[in-house]
Motif scaffolding. Sequence first.
Motif, mmCIF file in Angstrom:
data_model
loop_
_atom_site.group_PDB
_atom_site.id
_atom_site.type_symbol
_atom_site.label_atom_id
_atom_site.label_comp_id
_atom_site.label_asym_id
_atom_site.label_seq_id
_atom_site.Cartn_x
_atom_site.Cartn_y
_atom_site.Cartn_z
ATOM 1 N N TRP A 86 0.812 -1.229 0.000
ATOM 2 C CA TRP A 86 0.000 0.000 0.000
ATOM 3 C C TRP A 86 0.842 1.274 0.000
ATOM 4 N N GLY A 87 1.656 1.425 -1.044
ATOM 5 C CA GLY A 87 2.383 2.676 -1.236
ATOM 6 C C GLY A 87 3.821 2.685 -0.769
ATOM 7 N N HIS A 88 4.238 1.677 0.001
ATOM 8 C CA HIS A 88 5.622 1.620 0.492
ATOM 9 C C HIS A 88 6.300 0.410 -0.149
ATOM 10 N N PHE A 89 6.768 0.594 -1.369
ATOM 11 C CA PHE A 89 7.239 -0.541 -2.161
ATOM 12 C C PHE A 89 8.755 -0.711 -2.074
ATOM 13 N N PRO A 90 9.221 -1.902 -1.655
ATOM 14 C CA PRO A 90 10.660 -2.168 -1.661
ATOM 15 C C PRO A 90 11.147 -2.489 -3.075
ATOM 16 N N VAL A 91 12.440 -2.626 -3.229
ATOM 17 C CA VAL A 91 13.031 -2.902 -4.549
ATOM 18 C C VAL A 91 12.490 -4.199 -5.135
ATOM 19 N N ALA A 92 12.311 -5.208 -4.290
ATOM 20 C CA ALA A 92 11.851 -6.517 -4.769
ATOM 21 C C ALA A 92 10.490 -6.425 -5.451
ATOM 22 N N PHE A 93 9.666 -5.479 -5.028
ATOM 23 C CA PHE A 93 8.336 -5.332 -5.639
ATOM 24 C C PHE A 93 8.460 -4.930 -7.106
ATOM 25 N N TYR A 94 9.428 -4.099 -7.432
ATOM 26 C CA TYR A 94 9.610 -3.663 -8.818
ATOM 27 C C TYR A 94 10.140 -4.809 -9.682
ATOM 28 N N PHE A 95 11.015 -5.631 -9.104
ATOM 29 C CA PHE A 95 11.461 -6.832 -9.823
ATOM 30 C C PHE A 95 10.271 -7.761 -10.081
ATOM 31 N N LEU A 96 9.435 -7.937 -9.038
ATOM 32 C CA LEU A 96 8.246 -8.788 -9.173
ATOM 33 C C LEU A 96 7.329 -8.255 -10.278
ATOM 34 N N THR A 97 7.153 -6.957 -10.328
ATOM 35 C CA THR A 97 6.299 -6.339 -11.346
ATOM 36 C C THR A 97 6.799 -6.647 -12.755
ATOM 37 N N VAL A 98 8.096 -6.540 -12.942
ATOM 38 C CA VAL A 98 8.690 -6.816 -14.262
ATOM 39 C C VAL A 98 8.498 -8.272 -14.649
ATOM 40 N N PHE A 99 8.787 -9.196 -13.721
ATOM 41 C CA PHE A 99 8.676 -10.629 -14.017
ATOM 42 C C PHE A 99 7.224 -11.032 -14.278
ATOM 43 N N ILE A 100 6.289 -10.475 -13.519
ATOM 44 C CA ILE A 100 4.879 -10.799 -13.728
ATOM 45 C C ILE A 100 4.394 -10.250 -15.064
ATOM 46 N N LEU A 101 4.837 -9.052 -15.413
ATOM 47 C CA LEU A 101 4.476 -8.476 -16.707
ATOM 48 C C LEU A 101 4.974 -9.356 -17.852
ATOM 49 N N LEU A 102 6.205 -9.825 -17.748
ATOM 50 C CA LEU A 102 6.771 -10.694 -18.784
ATOM 51 C C LEU A 102 6.055 -12.039 -18.829
ATOM 52 N N ALA A 103 5.702 -12.573 -17.654
ATOM 53 C CA ALA A 103 4.960 -13.845 -17.608
ATOM 54 C C ALA A 103 3.596 -13.685 -18.278
ATOM 55 N N CYS A 104 2.942 -12.539 -18.049
ATOM 56 C CA CYS A 104 1.643 -12.273 -18.682
ATOM 57 C C CYS A 104 1.772 -12.198 -20.195
ATOM 58 N N LEU A 105 2.768 -11.459 -20.654
ATOM 59 C CA LEU A 105 2.951 -11.268 -22.091
ATOM 60 C C LEU A 105 3.308 -12.559 -22.813
ATOM 61 N N LEU A 106 4.012 -13.451 -22.107
ATOM 62 C CA LEU A 106 4.496 -14.689 -22.735
ATOM 63 C C LEU A 106 3.731 -15.925 -22.259
ATOM 64 N N ALA A 107 2.521 -15.693 -21.712
ATOM 65 C CA ALA A 107 1.752 -16.805 -21.142
ATOM 66 C C ALA A 107 1.305 -17.827 -22.178
ATOM 67 N N GLY A 108 1.362 -17.465 -23.439
ATOM 68 C CA GLY A 108 0.943 -18.405 -24.476
ATOM 69 C C GLY A 108 1.977 -19.462 -24.807
ATOM 70 N N ARG A 109 3.205 -19.302 -24.308
ATOM 71 C CA ARG A 109 4.278 -20.258 -24.640
ATOM 72 C C ARG A 109 4.947 -20.735 -23.356
ATOM 73 N N ASN A 110 4.811 -22.011 -23.092
ATOM 74 C CA ASN A 110 5.320 -22.587 -21.840
ATOM 75 C C ASN A 110 6.804 -22.320 -21.617
ATOM 76 N N ALA A 111 7.582 -22.434 -22.681
ATOM 77 C CA ALA A 111 9.044 -22.324 -22.558
ATOM 78 C C ALA A 111 9.478 -20.952 -22.051
ATOM 79 N N PHE A 112 8.706 -19.920 -22.360
ATOM 80 C CA PHE A 112 9.042 -18.566 -21.912
ATOM 81 C C PHE A 112 8.281 -18.188 -20.640
ATOM 82 N N TYR A 113 7.086 -18.750 -20.493
ATOM 83 C CA TYR A 113 6.221 -18.413 -19.361
ATOM 84 C C TYR A 113 6.796 -18.905 -18.032
ATOM 85 N N TYR A 114 7.235 -20.169 -17.988
ATOM 86 C CA TYR A 114 7.657 -20.758 -16.716
ATOM 87 C C TYR A 114 8.900 -20.115 -16.100
#
Length: 235
Positions: free
Chosen positions: A50-78
């Motif tokens: 809730w507004g106090h985001f550590p560095v790890a949260f930004y890494f998580l955001t990037v990885f989740i965004l990439l997982a979403c974008l590549l969810a159609g292909r198992n090799a990239f999604y996992y």
Amino acid sequence: MLKLIVFHTLGQLATGILIFIGCVPPSKIGSGFGRFHTILAWILWLLAFWGHFPVAFYFLTVFILLACLLAGRNAFYYPFLIASVVCSFWLLASGPIQSALAQVPAALVLGSSAVAMLLGHWYLVSPKLSISYLKILTVALIGAILLRSALLIDVVVRHQTELRAMHFYEIYGIFFLQRIALGLLLTLVLSILTYFCVRIRSTQSATGILYVVLVFCIVGELTGAYLFVKTGFTL
């Protein structure tokens, strides 16, 4: 105190969801399942901090965004899903418990119940999906509850002297009873009942029961988080 309890529960739920969505490959269920759950996990972490985001949260955001974008292909999604799980544990470790390992059982209980319940709904739009995925998640849920129960018994037995010294049962007995009855015993019974529904492919009945299981799991873990705040023991 309330902020700490909410942080624990939302973070454990988000981590558990990221762990268990990997049980259902996007190639079998479609990319929407993975995208929905990864975004849900991210929203839960957003609410937890809730507004106090550590560095790890930004890494998580990037990885989740990439997982979403590549969810159609198992090799990239996992690979990105695994990276998201690692970041999620990193975020858990940044909390007051200071040990992501101590929070694994709760994450497994919450994650397996949430993903199993939502997967039950997915059978309405993917009726040809193999029932084995829901069966695996139900078995995982039963195993997670048994593990959580065993660890709770271990904590109570090992710290019996300290608990009695702080008058734990007199002050927090009603909360402890609720934690065991709703968060462990009833959820275990209902999860076993769900398994038998899944065996006969009664997915609607299983999903209905899993709704109740998820609510009881959340209530149980919220109570466990409250007891941790008050006693310092993971109950």
